[in-house]
Structure formats: structure tokens, C-alpha cells
Design an enzyme around this catalytic site. Sequence first.
Site, PDB file in Angstrom:
ATOM      1  N   CYS A  53       0.825  -1.208   0.000  1.00 54.39           N
ATOM      2  CA  CYS A  53       0.000   0.000   0.000  1.00 54.39           C
ATOM      3  C   CYS A  53       0.863   1.264   0.000  1.00 54.39           C
ATOM      4  O   CYS A  53       2.029   1.247   0.412  1.00 54.39           O
ATOM      5  CB  CYS A  53      -0.895   0.026   1.235  1.00 54.39           C
ATOM      6  SG  CYS A  53      -2.259  -1.146   1.186  1.00 54.39           S
ATOM      7  N   GLU A  55       0.635   3.818   1.954  1.00 56.08           N
ATOM      8  CA  GLU A  55       1.040   4.220   3.313  1.00 56.08           C
ATOM      9  C   GLU A  55       2.307   3.476   3.728  1.00 56.08           C
ATOM     10  O   GLU A  55       3.208   4.042   4.358  1.00 56.08           O
ATOM     11  CB  GLU A  55      -0.082   3.900   4.310  1.00 56.08           C
ATOM     12  CG  GLU A  55      -1.370   4.648   4.070  1.00 56.08           C
ATOM     13  CD  GLU A  55      -2.337   3.897   3.145  1.00 56.08           C
ATOM     14  OE1 GLU A  55      -1.881   3.233   2.196  1.00 56.08           O
ATOM     15  OE2 GLU A  55      -3.545   3.985   3.383  1.00 56.08           O
ATOM     16  N   CYS A  89      -2.609  -1.192   7.289  1.00 52.79           N
ATOM     17  CA  CYS A  89      -1.951   0.127   7.276  1.00 52.79           C
ATOM     18  C   CYS A  89      -2.279   0.922   8.524  1.00 52.79           C
ATOM     19  O   CYS A  89      -1.466   1.714   8.989  1.00 52.79           O
ATOM     20  CB  CYS A  89      -2.320   0.900   6.019  1.00 52.79           C
ATOM     21  SG  CYS A  89      -1.401   0.309   4.583  1.00 52.79           S
TER      22      CYS A  89
END
Length: 133
Positions: A53, A55, A89
Site C-alpha cells: 500500500c 502508506e 496500514c
Amino acid sequence: MTDDVVLASAKAARENAHAPYSKFLVGAALRTPDGQLFQGCNVENIAYPEGTCAEAGAIAAMCCAGGREIAEITVVADSPAPVPPCGGCRQKIAEFAGNDVVVTMATMEGKTLSMTVGDLLPGRFSEEHMEKA
Ligand code: THU
């Protein structure tokens, strides 16, 4: 530094997302207490679970530069409503952010939603749970 700078940085990161499978490009940018900015984008893989991801990318960049504290983080995607960080995340962000740190979720059309880490991940797993170890 204004929130606009962090958002612009997340949008710029999104441009470099590698998302040929979902076609869902995500950008993230975080600021550390000393004002440094770190960016990340999602990086997908033909072995689907290996994708990462946006993040996670921004957090890895921060750590690589020696940073260990998030002052604020913004995530942006081209979605109808602001995209919340996935469960994994949230835990990754919480590793480097206290409950009061603000996570801003944004769309490309300008909608934003800001929530604290504590609101996004209530009852998070923390070091207190390992006290007997
Ligand atoms: N994705 C992110 O990068 N961050 C989020 O907060 C939500 C989802 C990515 C993972 C995958 O590459 C794509 O978006 C679709 O799930």
C-alpha cells in the site's frame, strides 16, 4: 507547512503508483515533527498478495531516512469518497503515531475526511499486550 503541501505531495506520489491489476492508484505523504516529508505509492505485483500500500511505502521511506514519528499523514485516491487506510496500514501507521495524530483521506475531486489514529484503530495491539513476554 500547510496540509495542502502534504496533500500535493501525496497526489504527486500517486502519479507513480504501480497498479496495473486493480487500476486503483493511491498516493500517501507523511510529515515528521521536524518538517520532513516522505511519500509512498501502492506497488502491486503479479503475485497479488505481494503488493504494498501507499502508506507502507511512505512509512518505509521515513524509516530509511531515520525518521520514527509521524506528525500527520494524508492518503489520496481517485474514489467517490475519501479512502480509509486498510486495517494493516492502520496498524503500520499506529506504530509511529500516537492516538491524536490526524490521518487525512482525500479524493482527487477535493473531498477530504480527517480522523485520528485512535478513531481509526481503537483497541490497537500495543506493547502493553506483550508485558509478560
Ligand atoms: N491501497 C492503498 O495503497 N492504500 C489504501 O489505503 C487502500 C488500498 C491499494 C492496495 C491496492 O494496490 C489497491 O489500493 C486496491 O486495493
